[in-house]
Design a protein around this motif. Sequence first.
Motif, short mmCIF file in Angstrom:
data_model
loop_
_atom_site.label_atom_id
_atom_site.label_comp_id
_atom_site.label_asym_id
_atom_site.label_seq_id
_atom_site.Cartn_x
_atom_site.Cartn_y
_atom_site.Cartn_z
N GLN A 97 69.11 62.09 -69.87
CA GLN A 97 68.39 62.27 -71.13
C GLN A 97 66.99 62.78 -70.81
O GLN A 97 66.20 62.08 -70.18
N PRO B 35 78.00 62.11 -85.44
CA PRO B 35 77.95 60.90 -84.60
C PRO B 35 79.33 60.36 -84.25
O PRO B 35 79.54 59.85 -83.14
N GLU C 198 68.13 64.47 -86.00
CA GLU C 198 67.14 63.78 -85.17
C GLU C 198 65.86 64.58 -85.01
O GLU C 198 64.76 64.01 -84.93
N TRP D 124 72.57 69.54 -86.19
CA TRP D 124 73.19 68.26 -86.51
C TRP D 124 74.53 68.15 -85.81
O TRP D 124 75.34 69.09 -85.84
N ASP E 61 62.29 62.95 -85.74
CA ASP E 61 61.32 62.84 -84.65
C ASP E 61 59.98 63.45 -85.03
O ASP E 61 58.92 62.94 -84.66
N ARG F 123 67.81 66.08 -78.75
CA ARG F 123 67.93 64.63 -78.64
C ARG F 123 68.92 64.10 -79.67
O ARG F 123 68.96 64.55 -80.81
N ARG F 124 69.71 63.11 -79.24
CA ARG F 124 70.67 62.48 -80.15
C ARG F 124 70.56 60.97 -80.06
O ARG F 124 70.34 60.41 -78.98
N ASP F 125 70.71 60.32 -81.20
CA ASP F 125 70.76 58.87 -81.22
C ASP F 125 72.02 58.40 -80.48
O ASP F 125 73.00 59.14 -80.34
N ASP F 126 71.98 57.14 -80.03
CA ASP F 126 73.16 56.58 -79.38
C ASP F 126 74.35 56.65 -80.33
O ASP F 126 74.21 56.50 -81.55
N ALA F 127 75.53 56.85 -79.75
CA ALA F 127 76.76 56.92 -80.55
C ALA F 127 77.83 56.09 -79.84
O ALA F 127 78.73 56.61 -79.21
N PRO G 235 74.79 55.72 -74.80
CA PRO G 235 73.78 56.77 -74.65
C PRO G 235 74.42 58.16 -74.60
O PRO G 235 75.41 58.37 -73.90
#
Length: 334
Positions: A316, A137, A199, A134, A203, A155-159, A162
């Motif tokens: 990415q 963010p 994530e 983790w 996922d 992988r990471r969500d947008d913060a 990208p």
Amino acid sequence: MTQQDIARMTGVSQTTVSIVLNERDDAAVRIAPETRERVLQAIRKTGYVADPIARRLASQRNRFLGVFTYEPVFPAGLGDFYHPFLVGIEECAESIGCDLLLFTSAPVVDGRRRIFHQDNRLRLADGCILLGRWLDPAELARLLAEGQPFVSVGRRDDAGGPVPYVGADYPAATAAQVRRAVELGHRRIAYVGEGAGAESHADRLLGFTAAVAEAGITGVHVRFTEAAQVMDELRDQGVTAIFVEEFADGAMLAEEAERRALRVPDDLSFVALGDPTRPASTDLDFTGFRIPRRAMGWQAVEVLSAILDGTGGEQQRLLPCEPVTGATLAVARA
């Protein structure tokens, strides 16, 4: 020993010595081969090593890459979940001539380490690899806003934009395992785990639910609490195959199944969605998949190096997971 000493020994200018050291050879700068060799011989003879601080001022790079983790993974034993990531990071850094700087002094705030604090030293490195299940963010957003080069392992969500990352393709790997269970006749299957938060968890559940919907079967989502309680719920719902987010949870559930005289996989099948992240005692050869941990570490350094060099490329990446046939998934009993 300095560059001026090398220049005096070889009868050339200090600028010439600097050009040879930095391996410059373009249209604007030409050094005669014999002169270059004379300087190189003097360097070898004296054991001269360039001042890293001076090189940094000249090139705006000091060839240090940072590694920051939100979890205490240093030092990591050979059997530790994080060890292959670190091996890949180290091997790629070595291949491109960079040293690693491990950021281990970050304070723990509210139970987690923090990148940004009073004695933040992140800028000592050219860029940083972020490692952990983790990542905060808010801190990712600040790194992006301040233009600090970094790459996440995972992988990471947008913060706020990208996030550069190299991750594992958990949706595809999980969906493939669901399709395999369907081929073996399973029609009521369960996902045991959080399925949210990190994530990597989200996922996996995404791949599970998509494959269940595609196959038109029943999928149950249960968060792991206590093995006996979870097993009661799954048996009440007629589940024949259990997909576990965490390997260790699968080991405990399989042990609980055996206490109830349920044979694995004849009476109840199991699929482990990745490698153990914490110690797990079991003799079972779990069906599932392996996370490409070493490759993720290696390619994270590749992506970071490309960012620092300004050479572009994909920032990415999702890498395929390796299926494991194992011995815990069998034909569903009628």
